[in-house]
Write a protein that holds these residues in place. Structure first.
Motif, PDB file in Angstrom:
ATOM      1  N   THR A 476       0.834  -1.211   0.000  1.00  0.00           N
ATOM      2  CA  THR A 476       0.000   0.000   0.000  1.00  0.00           C
ATOM      3  C   THR A 476       0.862   1.253   0.000  1.00  0.00           C
ATOM      4  OG1 THR A 476      -1.745  -1.183   1.209  1.00  0.00           O
ATOM      5  CG2 THR A 476      -1.803   1.222   1.261  1.00  0.00           C
ATOM      6  N   ILE A 477       1.907   1.249   0.824  1.00  0.00           N
ATOM      7  CA  ILE A 477       2.807   2.405   0.859  1.00  0.00           C
ATOM      8  C   ILE A 477       3.497   2.587  -0.487  1.00  0.00           C
ATOM      9  CG2 ILE A 477       4.887   3.320   1.955  1.00  0.00           C
ATOM     10  CD1 ILE A 477       4.042   1.874   4.504  1.00  0.00           C
ATOM     11  N   GLY A 480       1.158   4.147  -2.974  1.00  0.00           N
ATOM     12  CA  GLY A 480       0.968   5.566  -2.703  1.00  0.00           C
ATOM     13  C   GLY A 480       2.126   6.410  -3.206  1.00  0.00           C
ATOM     14  N   ARG A 481       3.347   5.866  -3.146  1.00  0.00           N
ATOM     15  CA  ARG A 481       4.518   6.642  -3.556  1.00  0.00           C
ATOM     16  C   ARG A 481       4.752   6.606  -5.065  1.00  0.00           C
ATOM     17  NH1 ARG A 481       9.493   5.795   0.478  1.00  0.00           N
ATOM     18  NH2 ARG A 481      10.220   7.491  -0.861  1.00  0.00           N
ATOM     19  N   LEU A 495      -5.785   2.660  -7.691  1.00  0.00           N
ATOM     20  CA  LEU A 495      -5.480   3.191  -6.361  1.00  0.00           C
ATOM     21  C   LEU A 495      -6.699   3.150  -5.447  1.00  0.00           C
ATOM     22  CD1 LEU A 495      -3.190   6.246  -7.212  1.00  0.00           C
ATOM     23  CD2 LEU A 495      -2.541   3.923  -6.607  1.00  0.00           C
ATOM     24  N   PHE A 499      -6.525   1.059  -2.029  1.00  0.00           N
ATOM     25  CA  PHE A 499      -6.544   1.758  -0.741  1.00  0.00           C
ATOM     26  C   PHE A 499      -7.815   1.462   0.050  1.00  0.00           C
ATOM     27  CE2 PHE A 499      -3.737   5.190  -2.880  1.00  0.00           C
ATOM     28  CZ  PHE A 499      -2.660   4.326  -2.796  1.00  0.00           C
ATOM     29  N   ALA A 517      -2.138   6.833   2.521  1.00  0.00           N
ATOM     30  CA  ALA A 517      -1.971   6.846   1.064  1.00  0.00           C
ATOM     31  C   ALA A 517      -3.058   7.676   0.393  1.00  0.00           C
ATOM     32  CB  ALA A 517      -1.975   5.420   0.533  1.00  0.00           C
ATOM     33  N   THR A 521      -2.422  11.117  -1.937  1.00  0.00           N
ATOM     34  CA  THR A 521      -2.772  11.071  -3.370  1.00  0.00           C
ATOM     35  C   THR A 521      -4.096  11.756  -3.660  1.00  0.00           C
ATOM     36  OG1 THR A 521      -3.797   8.884  -3.062  1.00  0.00           O
ATOM     37  CG2 THR A 521      -1.478   8.938  -3.702  1.00  0.00           C
TER      38      THR A 521
END
Length: 805
Positions: A476-477, A480-481, A495, A499, A517, A521
């Motif tokens: 998940t991280i 998000g990045r 996404l 999420f 996240a 975003t």
């Protein structure tokens, strides 16, 4: 004149038969030699050329010839490596490896203590070899006799008076005093008794004195004369005692270079440094046994790998916690690692069994290389190592990927490295899957859009459902990045799905990661997605069992609410076109207005707007008569009041309850209007009775479902296409048909029924009319006889309210 001589020397050296091309001249101070940077013609490798002009220095020609001869025969790692020597009628040349004078960093005082100790250890070890193994005396040990190679190692030169003590006519006895600047560096016993006196003293006494002066120069930058010998200014405390014994005036009490090295190598001695240990063992690393290699590298098993969210994952893999290579300081000579350490480490990794234990230090050194050096020395090795099935090696590669990703070409990453990495997403070892997910952040900018939106998302979808909660969290991280690296067509869909699923994860840190996240975003989604998909998914987290998640959910919710509100302020007030103002007469007929601020005011206004803004003319009654003027706003079913008999004006029943409203789209002429008198509501005792009241809407017939009747689709009467009056009178369904009731009442007076039957008949009629079902509604025949609605002089029996009983 010196410039002219140098130009002539360079012109001779540039001849076709000369094997070296001379380049720039290097300043080495007062010396019998001129130093030039050169390039070998055969392989274009770098070299250095020491040139001696015979015509300009005839008196020192024996020194130059001695240096040429000794350079050919003396071989040691601490001695300048000689590639070739050339003698002509006008010049002498010594071609060596590329070197730089040590006097440059010494004068700038740019040497750190660790590097200085390492260099002094190399010089002292070389002097030990010259004195003991070669039974010779260097005779000119000083900073100007020491050079640094391309690898940063200190190399001893200046062999002008190097002499073997086994020779009776050694050159040092005759020409030792004509060495440049000899008076400043000559030992005190030689100054008193000449060079012959060295025969009566220890062989190493002269070189020991010169080594002491070199130590002072290295740590102070300059040596002025004999009065500075033995001073401990800036000398490391651990070395001061041995340094004083090197510089003592009594040659018989001096510490030889061999003993100096021995004292420094003792446990806790000044030569017990990581850099010195590394330089001693690196060349033989590939030949060491596993035990010796372990002792050199000094790896220790680390605790089980820890996830980002502090989740322990057990795996049969150990990781380096520290080693000599890892403990090396950043100010160590980079050239030494590039030229000497790196090649040996690469050999050990691939062929010597070093594996992951040596790879970490190898990649840290490789990070200091230029792009060209990295591609030529490390890239081929890294590509081969990614194909190695060793899990520990793969984890080490992934862990150090940030150090080398900038130097890896994009084509190599897409075509060779990423295809090898994909096996890590499905590996049975959790630590390999974990490191593979983390490595995505390092290589994402090097991957093509096709790989990112295709293969990569498929593999991340697998790790998002991994059995290990830490891997799900880090996936998940990771998403998000890398959100902005995803394609616009798949970004929001992927996404939001990832999420929102993470926010339902039973692992609390995964839920927090999903909320974080989403906050990070927020700008990649449309406002519609924020309002319809994301906000509803966040709301359950507001009542999460964990306070950490509740707090983060509130922060994330506020972020999205602000964006939605900001966008809502830019929207139009309504999508309906503005309507023209209506006449005052029509406004007076409305039940509610747009100024009504009550909670139901909008509903009433909406209903009345449809009625009051209807177009066309009201049709005449069935007999063709028109309503009187002034009564256009009054319903046709309401009797007109008269001035002569105000008492005959009908009053509305005071019971506020009315029958259930019928749907507006059904013509009331197609079915009779139910006339039912509702009962007075009784006070409810508890909550259950409230729900019971909503469940029984029709007291007369409990079998009738009022909601079924409301949603029924009766046949809608179509208007007369010719514009003529319809045969069926219009009924707005708002009030009882008073005119029809009066007509029925007049007929009843002509044909009276027994009094006992009158009410029963009315009741049956009401019950029949109130029943609503799905049967086809009957059509009411038009009344042929005109209805006389004019009030009569006689008093009318006001018993019409009996129909509501």
């Amino acid at each position: 004149m010196d410039f002219l001589k140098s130009a002539v020397t360079a012109a001779i050296a540039k001849g076709s038969s000369f094997p070296v091309s001379l380049g720039d001249r290097v300043d080495i101070g007062d010396s019998i030699w001129t130093l030039h940077n050169g390039t070998k013609r055969d392989d274009s490798s770098a070299c250095s050329v020491f040139a001696f002009d015979i015509a300009a220095n005839k008196s020192r020609l024996p020194l130059a010839k001695n240096a040429v001869r000794k350079s050919r025969t003396l071989r040691h790692p601490g001695v300048i490596k000689v590639l070739d020597t050339i003698e002509t009628e006008t010049n002498l040349y010594i071609v060596t490896e590329r070197v730089t004078p040590l006097t440059w960093p010494v004068k700038r005082r740019s040497l750190n203590e660790e590097t200085a100790k390492w260099g002094l250890y190399s010089v002292a070890s070389t002097l030990k070899f010259i004195n003991e193994d070669a039974s010779s005396v260097h005779g000119a040990v000083r900073a100007s006799s020491v050079y640094t190679s391309e690898s940063g190692e200190w190399k001893l030169g200046g062999f002008e008076v190097l002499s073997s003590m086994k020779e009776d006519d050694a050159i040092i006895y005759t020409y030792g005093s004509i060495v440049p600047d000899a008076a400043r560096y000559t030992p005190p016993e030689v100054l008193k008794g000449g060079w012959d006196i060295i025969k009566r003293h220890p062989l190493a006494a002269v070189d020991a004195y010169g080594l002491g002066i070199l130590i002072f120069e290295v740590f102070n930058g300059f040596f002025a004369g004999a009065d500075q010998v033995g001073k401990t200014t800036n000398i490391p405390p651990s070395m001061q005692q041995s340094y004083k014994r090197l510089s003592t005036a009594n040659p018989k009490l001096r510490l030889s270079p061999a003993h100096f090295v021995e004292q420094g190598k003792k446990h806790g001695g000044f030569f017990q440094t990581p850099l010195i240990r590394l330089s001693e063992d690196i060349e033989s690393l590939g030949l060491k046994s596993d035990a010796e290699r372990e002792e050199f590298i000094k790896y220790e098993s680390s605790p089980p790998f820890k996830h980002l969210c502090e989740i322990n994952i057990q795996a049969n893999v150990t990781f380096p916690n520290g080693s000599e290579l890892d403990n090396l300081s950043e100010d160590f000579p980079e050239d030494f690692f590039k030229m000497k350490v790196l090649p040996e480490l690469l050999k050990s990794v691939e062929f010597g069994g070093g594996g992951s234990k040596v790879l970490g230090a190898t990649l840290k050194i490789g990070a200091k290389l230029s792009a060209d050096e990295f591609n030529s020395k490390l890239t081929p090795v890294v590509v081969r190592l990614f194909g190695n099935p060793d899990r520990a090696l793969r984890v080490c590669l992934l862990d150090n990927l940030p150090l080398m990703i900038d130097n890896l070409p994009q084509k190599v990453v897409n075509d060779k490295i990423f295809p090898q990495m994909t096996s890590g997403f499905t590996d049975i070892a959790p630590v390999v899957r974990e490191q593979t997910v983390k490595a995505v952040l390092s290589i994402i900018n090097k991957l093509s859009d096709r790989i990112v939106n295709g293969e990569l998302l498929k593999f991340l979808a697998r790790t998002a459902n991994d059995e290990q909660p830490g891997i799900r969290t880090n996936t998940t991280i990771c998403l998000g990045r890398i959100a902005r690296n995803l394609g616009p067509g798949t970004r929001s869909k992927v996404l939001i799905a990832a999420f929102t699923r993470s926010m339902r994860d039973p692992f609390s840190h995964a839920r927090v990661a999903g909320l974080l996240a989403l906050s990070a975003t927020v700008d990649v989604y449309t406002e519609d997605d924020c309002a319809s998909k994301i906000l509803p998914a966040i709301c359950p987290s507001l009542l999460d069992k964990e306070k950490l998640i509740r707090d983060q959910a509130n922060k994330t919710l506020e972020v999205y609410l602000q964006r939605v509100r900001k966008f809502a302020n830019t929207m139009a007030d309504s999508t309906f076109p503005p309507t023209a103002p209506t006449e005052s007469a029509k406004s007076e007929a409305r039940i509610g207005t747009s100024n009504d601020k009550s909670w139901a005011g909008w509903a009433i206004s909406s209903f009345t707007n449809k009625i009051t803004t209807a177009n066309g003319e009201i049709q005449t009654a069935a007999d063709g008569s028109k309503p009187p003027e002034g009564d256009a706003a009054r319903s046709a079913s309401v009797p007109r009041p008269t001035k002569s008999s105000p008492s005959t004006q009908l009053e509305l029943p005071k019971d506020p309850k009315r029958p259930s409203a019928q749907p507006l789209n059904r013509s009331m002429s197609d079915r009779p209007v139910p006339v039912v008198r509702q009962k007075e509501p009784e006070p409810m005792e508890d909550e259950d009775e409230v729900f019971d009241a909503w469940g029984a809407m029709d007291d007369n017939d409990p079998d009738v479902d009022p909601f079924t009747a409301a949603v029924a689709s009766p046949k809608i009467s179509s208007p007369d296409p010719a514009g003529k009056a319809s045969a069926v009178p219009f009924d707005d369904g708002g009030e009882p048909d008073f005119a029809g009731w009066l007509a029925a009442k007049s007929q009843a007076k002509k044909n009276p029924l027994p009094k006992g039957l009158a009410k029963a008949s009315s009741t049956n009629t009401v019950a029949t009319r109130a029943t609503v079902n799905t049967a086809k509604p009957r059509t009411v025949a038009p009344v042929k006889k005109p209805i006389d609605t004019k009030p009569k002089d006689e008093e009318i029996d006001d018993d019409w309210g009996d129909a509501w009983d």
